[in-house]
Design a protein around this motif. Structure first.
Motif, PDB file in Angstrom:
ATOM      1  N   ALA A   7       0.897  -1.190   0.043  1.00 57.50           N
ATOM      2  CA  ALA A   7       0.085  -0.260   0.063  1.00 57.50           C
ATOM      3  C   ALA A   7       0.979   1.355   0.023  1.00 57.50           C
ATOM      4  CB  ALA A   7      -1.049  -0.072   1.333  1.00 57.50           C
ATOM      5  N   GLY A   8       0.386   2.264  -0.805  1.00 59.40           N
ATOM      6  CA  GLY A   8       1.076   3.477  -0.681  1.00 59.40           C
ATOM      7  C   GLY A   8       0.240   4.568  -0.141  1.00 59.40           C
ATOM      8  N   LEU A   9       0.868   5.710  -0.364  1.00 55.29           N
ATOM      9  CA  LEU A   9       0.197   7.023   0.348  1.00 55.29           C
ATOM     10  C   LEU A   9      -0.536   7.897  -0.512  1.00 55.29           C
ATOM     11  CD1 LEU A   9       2.974   8.279   2.561  1.00 55.29           C
ATOM     12  CD2 LEU A   9       1.190   6.655   3.254  1.00 55.29           C
ATOM     13  N   ALA A  10      -0.755   7.477  -1.871  1.00 49.71           N
ATOM     14  CA  ALA A  10      -1.697   8.027  -2.690  1.00 49.71           C
ATOM     15  C   ALA A  10      -2.966   8.240  -2.374  1.00 49.71           C
ATOM     16  CB  ALA A  10      -1.588   7.367  -4.205  1.00 49.71           C
ATOM     17  N   THR A  11      -3.555   9.362  -3.072  1.00 53.02           N
ATOM     18  CA  THR A  11      -5.031   9.523  -2.614  1.00 53.02           C
ATOM     19  C   THR A  11      -6.077   8.631  -3.123  1.00 53.02           C
ATOM     20  OG1 THR A  11      -5.348  11.009  -4.458  1.00 53.02           O
ATOM     21  CG2 THR A  11      -4.550  12.046  -2.423  1.00 53.02           C
ATOM     22  N   SER A  12      -5.533   7.725  -3.985  1.00 50.51           N
ATOM     23  CA  SER A  12      -6.469   6.585  -4.577  1.00 50.51           C
ATOM     24  C   SER A  12      -5.537   5.358  -4.831  1.00 50.51           C
ATOM     25  CB  SER A  12      -6.941   7.078  -5.946  1.00 50.51           C
ATOM     26  OG  SER A  12      -7.808   5.895  -6.578  1.00 50.51           O
ATOM     27  N   SER A  13      -6.128   4.181  -4.158  1.00 54.24           N
ATOM     28  CA  SER A  13      -5.278   2.976  -4.329  1.00 54.24           C
ATOM     29  C   SER A  13      -5.987   2.408  -5.603  1.00 54.24           C
ATOM     30  CB  SER A  13      -6.015   2.205  -3.392  1.00 54.24           C
ATOM     31  OG  SER A  13      -5.567   2.565  -2.120  1.00 54.24           O
ATOM     32  N   LEU A  14      -4.728   2.005  -6.327  1.00 50.98           N
ATOM     33  CA  LEU A  14      -5.092   1.413  -7.822  1.00 50.98           C
ATOM     34  C   LEU A  14      -5.887   0.049  -7.658  1.00 50.98           C
ATOM     35  CD1 LEU A  14      -1.878   2.261  -9.463  1.00 50.98           C
ATOM     36  CD2 LEU A  14      -4.174   3.599  -9.728  1.00 50.98           C
ATOM     37  N   SER A  15      -6.746  -0.298  -8.526  1.00 53.63           N
ATOM     38  CA  SER A  15      -7.446  -1.480  -8.736  1.00 53.63           C
ATOM     39  C   SER A  15      -6.273  -2.363  -8.985  1.00 53.63           C
ATOM     40  CB  SER A  15      -8.500  -1.271  -9.713  1.00 53.63           C
ATOM     41  OG  SER A  15      -7.855  -1.389 -11.071  1.00 53.63           O
ATOM     42  N   PRO A  16      -6.817  -3.964  -8.960  1.00 51.15           N
ATOM     43  CA  PRO A  16      -6.111  -4.910  -9.431  1.00 51.15           C
ATOM     44  C   PRO A  16      -5.501  -4.959 -10.805  1.00 51.15           C
ATOM     45  CG  PRO A  16      -7.805  -5.663  -7.971  1.00 51.15           C
ATOM     46  CD  PRO A  16      -8.105  -4.393  -8.216  1.00 51.15           C
ATOM     47  N   LYS A  17      -6.352  -4.194 -11.761  1.00 52.10           N
ATOM     48  CA  LYS A  17      -5.862  -4.057 -12.965  1.00 52.10           C
ATOM     49  C   LYS A  17      -4.354  -3.631 -13.213  1.00 52.10           C
ATOM     50  CE  LYS A  17      -7.699  -3.180 -17.648  1.00 52.10           C
ATOM     51  NZ  LYS A  17      -8.653  -2.433 -18.396  1.00 52.10           N
ATOM     52  N   SER A  18      -3.977  -2.676 -12.468  1.00 53.25           N
ATOM     53  CA  SER A  18      -2.600  -2.085 -12.563  1.00 53.25           C
ATOM     54  C   SER A  18      -1.658  -3.105 -12.415  1.00 53.25           C
ATOM     55  CB  SER A  18      -2.425  -1.138 -11.363  1.00 53.25           C
ATOM     56  OG  SER A  18      -2.540  -1.383 -10.217  1.00 53.25           O
ATOM     57  N   ALA A  19      -2.126  -4.476 -11.904  1.00 52.49           N
ATOM     58  CA  ALA A  19      -0.922  -5.546 -11.482  1.00 52.49           C
ATOM     59  C   ALA A  19      -1.044  -6.443 -12.765  1.00 52.49           C
ATOM     60  CB  ALA A  19      -1.221  -6.016 -10.319  1.00 52.49           C
ATOM     61  N   ARG A  99     -14.012  -1.579  -5.332  1.00 57.13           N
ATOM     62  CA  ARG A  99     -14.329  -3.269  -5.730  1.00 57.13           C
ATOM     63  C   ARG A  99     -13.872  -3.493  -7.175  1.00 57.13           C
ATOM     64  NH1 ARG A  99     -17.228   0.173  -1.944  1.00 57.13           N
ATOM     65  NH2 ARG A  99     -18.102  -0.877  -0.545  1.00 57.13           N
ATOM     66  N   GLY A 100     -13.753  -4.589  -7.280  1.00 58.47           N
ATOM     67  CA  GLY A 100     -13.490  -5.062  -8.823  1.00 58.47           C
ATOM     68  C   GLY A 100     -12.322  -4.321  -9.251  1.00 58.47           C
ATOM     69  N   TYR A 101     -12.498  -3.738 -10.630  1.00 55.51           N
ATOM     70  CA  TYR A 101     -11.460  -3.061 -11.181  1.00 55.51           C
ATOM     71  C   TYR A 101     -11.470  -1.366 -11.219  1.00 55.51           C
ATOM     72  CZ  TYR A 101      -9.813  -7.418 -12.758  1.00 55.51           C
ATOM     73  OH  TYR A 101      -9.358  -8.898 -12.829  1.00 55.51           O
ATOM     74  N   SER A 102     -12.253  -1.234 -10.279  1.00 53.47           N
ATOM     75  CA  SER A 102     -12.443   0.206  -9.814  1.00 53.47           C
ATOM     76  C   SER A 102     -11.607   0.903  -8.822  1.00 53.47           C
ATOM     77  CB  SER A 102     -13.536   0.817  -9.679  1.00 53.47           C
ATOM     78  OG  SER A 102     -14.787   0.810 -10.651  1.00 53.47           O
ATOM     79  N   ASP A 103     -10.638   1.993  -9.141  1.00 52.20           N
ATOM     80  CA  ASP A 103      -9.825   2.475  -7.937  1.00 52.20           C
ATOM     81  C   ASP A 103     -10.641   2.895  -6.792  1.00 52.20           C
ATOM     82  OD1 ASP A 103      -7.736   2.179  -9.850  1.00 52.20           O
ATOM     83  OD2 ASP A 103      -7.641   4.185 -10.373  1.00 52.20           O
ATOM     84  N   ALA A 104     -10.015   3.258  -5.641  1.00 50.96           N
ATOM     85  CA  ALA A 104     -10.352   3.432  -4.469  1.00 50.96           C
ATOM     86  C   ALA A 104      -9.809   4.606  -3.866  1.00 50.96           C
ATOM     87  CB  ALA A 104     -10.190   2.292  -3.289  1.00 50.96           C
ATOM     88  N   PRO A 105     -10.520   5.705  -3.727  1.00 47.65           N
ATOM     89  CA  PRO A 105     -10.204   6.950  -3.194  1.00 47.65           C
ATOM     90  C   PRO A 105      -9.959   6.897  -1.632  1.00 47.65           C
ATOM     91  CG  PRO A 105     -12.235   7.562  -4.485  1.00 47.65           C
ATOM     92  CD  PRO A 105     -12.015   5.909  -4.165  1.00 47.65           C
ATOM     93  N   ASN A 106      -8.505   7.288  -1.133  1.00 46.23           N
ATOM     94  CA  ASN A 106      -8.344   7.115   0.001  1.00 46.23           C
ATOM     95  C   ASN A 106      -8.606   8.280   0.991  1.00 46.23           C
ATOM     96  OD1 ASN A 106      -7.284   4.427  -0.381  1.00 46.23           O
ATOM     97  ND2 ASN A 106      -5.085   5.293  -1.026  1.00 46.23           N
ATOM     98  N   ASP A 107      -8.822   9.288   0.397  1.00 52.64           N
ATOM     99  CA  ASP A 107      -8.850  10.705   1.277  1.00 52.64           C
ATOM    100  C   ASP A 107     -10.478  11.123   1.231  1.00 52.64           C
ATOM    101  OD1 ASP A 107      -9.303  11.007  -1.537  1.00 52.64           O
ATOM    102  OD2 ASP A 107      -8.162  12.848  -1.396  1.00 52.64           O
ATOM    103  N   LEU A 108     -11.487  10.288   1.208  1.00 53.23           N
ATOM    104  CA  LEU A 108     -12.919  10.601   1.122  1.00 53.23           C
ATOM    105  C   LEU A 108     -13.581   9.491   2.005  1.00 53.23           C
ATOM    106  CD1 LEU A 108     -13.311  11.454  -2.714  1.00 53.23           C
ATOM    107  CD2 LEU A 108     -13.259  13.215  -0.502  1.00 53.23           C
ATOM    108  N   PRO A 109     -14.844   9.965   2.702  1.00 51.24           N
ATOM    109  CA  PRO A 109     -15.604   8.918   3.113  1.00 51.24           C
ATOM    110  C   PRO A 109     -16.748   8.347   1.980  1.00 51.24           C
ATOM    111  CG  PRO A 109     -16.620  11.125   3.675  1.00 51.24           C
ATOM    112  CD  PRO A 109     -15.096  11.239   2.938  1.00 51.24           C
ATOM    113  N   TYR A 110     -16.712   6.949   2.321  1.00 50.50           N
ATOM    114  CA  TYR A 110     -17.658   6.218   1.292  1.00 50.50           C
ATOM    115  C   TYR A 110     -19.015   6.373   1.595  1.00 50.50           C
ATOM    116  CZ  TYR A 110     -13.458   4.426  -1.065  1.00 50.50           C
ATOM    117  OH  TYR A 110     -12.308   4.207  -1.819  1.00 50.50           O
ATOM    118  N   ASP A 111     -19.775   7.616   1.418  1.00 54.73           N
ATOM    119  CA  ASP A 111     -20.874   7.818   1.727  1.00 54.73           C
ATOM    120  C   ASP A 111     -21.811   8.136   0.569  1.00 54.73           C
ATOM    121  OD1 ASP A 111     -20.253  10.448   0.852  1.00 54.73           O
ATOM    122  OD2 ASP A 111     -20.041  11.309   2.667  1.00 54.73           O
TER     123      ASP A 111
END
Length: 377
Positions: A7-19, A99-111
């Motif tokens: 895991a990194g410190l980016a504002t968005s975690s990349l989806s598994p597609k990046s791997a 989820r899936g192949y969408s990225d994940a914002p790390n700096d926002l609530p999932y509301d």
């Protein structure tokens, strides 16, 4: 198997597609959820991260947007989408952030603000206009769809909730869930560890016993005593009749191993999304639906969208998460007695996955005036 990443410190975690770079085509195809397992796939870049979207079907067909649940990505609704396309509809579905192949914002609530914005981004990404579509929400996707309908009713031809969340009675949340998700007593690193552990299938037990979807909701048979997933039928269900060897649990386990943002997305969603009752969005939606029905009755100008003034609920008779005997009266109370049409199918929380043909028939009947809808409840 994809290579594990730190895991990194980016504002968005990349989806598994990046791997996937350098991974052979046969290895990609053997994944529980290959990125091109559904037709019409595309990656939509946004300021929140990339979104994986699938869209196919006749361009002149009525449009249907499907929104999946808290832990299973878009593939869970793939069979239902195929069924609707076979009936002449244009479908679109996507992976929720994290989820899936969408990225994940790390700096926002999932509301609901994030998810409603994501729905707008998804429909805007199509090369054809999506301005009047049927919205189908499953599980978590149900309560997200209610929030979208509150703010954008004019965009919707209909609102349809399949085992939809949003009205789960609070007594279903036991002390373990309260301690884990909302107490603030546990350090965050420990909470994340425990959430990941609770979502992982337990190898020494039958796969059907592993916890997956909406772990904070508890069985109606054991209020306050322990967490429940969507039930044994849900966990062990084949994710698609086209991939009979892949279970719901295996897809969730794959996300846990390869999507760095999944645990944060899951945890934040449990904490901030509108899963449990009471919810203001439902009451506002009830007023919107009532206005549509009054306009239809007295012949005044009808506001665009949700013209029937009704919501369709499709529920499983044995669903331990969305309990039909509770959801039906609660929905009628908050939306209005005449604002709800209910169909109860024999099955559990997995009904849109394992009973895609039956669910598609119910949806088609609700949308098509010359077909009879068998209403129960």
């Amino acid at each position: 198997m994809l290579p594990r990443r730190k895991a990194g410190l980016a504002t968005s975690s990349l989806s598994p597609k990046s791997a996937l770079a350098g991974v052979s085509a046969s290895e990609v195809e053997s994944l529980p959820y290959p990125p091109d397992v559904l037709p019409g796939g595309r990656d939509v870049p946004t300021s929140y991260g990339s979104i994986r979207v699938f869209e196919w079907g006749p361009e002149n067909g009525q449009q249907v947007l499907l929104v999946h649940g808290i832990s299973t990505p878009a593939i869970a609704l793939g069979d239902l989408a195929h069924e609707l396309v076979g009936r002449g509809y244009r479908v679109m579905l996507f992976d929720l952030f994290g989820r899936g192949y969408s990225d994940a914002p790390n700096d926002l609530p999932y509301d609901v603000r994030l998810y409603v914005t994501q729905i707008l981004l998804v429909v805007a990404s199509s090369r054809i206009s999506w301005t009047h579509f049927h919205l189908v929400g499953y599980s978590l996707g149900g309560c997200l769809s209610v929030s979208f309908a509150r703010y954008f009713p004019h965009r919707l031809a209909s609102l349809n909730l399949i085992a939809g969340g949003g009205l789960i009675r609070p007594y279903h949340v036991g002390w373990k869930s309260k301690l884990l998700y909302n107490s603030g007593l546990l350090p965050e690193w420990l909470v994340r560890y425990l959430v990941k552990r609770r979502n992982r299938p337990v190898e020494k037990l039958p796969i059907a016993a592993s916890p997956t979807d909406i772990v904070a909701a508890e069985s109606k048979m054991q209020p306050g005593n322990g967490d429940a997933s969507g039930g044994t039928g849900f966990d062990a269900a084949s994710i698609s009749k086209y991939r009979p060897g892949v279970t719901v649990s295996s897809v969730v386990a794959w996300q846990l191993d390869h999507h760095l943002g999944f645990v944060n997305a899951f945890l934040s969603t449990i904490r901030t999304a509108h899963i449990y009752s009471p919810q203001a969005d439902w009451r506002v939606l009830g007023s919107i639906l009532a206005a549509r029905r009054r306009s239809s009755a007295d012949g005044t100008i009808l506001a665009p969208g949700l013209e029937k003034g009704k919501v369709l609920l499709v529920l499983g008779s044995d669903d331990p998460v969305i309990v039909s005997d509770e959801t039906i009266p609660d929905a009628k109370e908050v939306l209005g007695e005449d604002a709800v049409e209910c169909v109860v199918l024999t099955g559990g929380h997995e009904i849109p996955i394992t009973m895609s043909t039956e669910v598609a028939s119910v949806l088609d009947a609700f949308w098509t005036a010359d077909k009879e809808l068998e209403v129960q409840g």
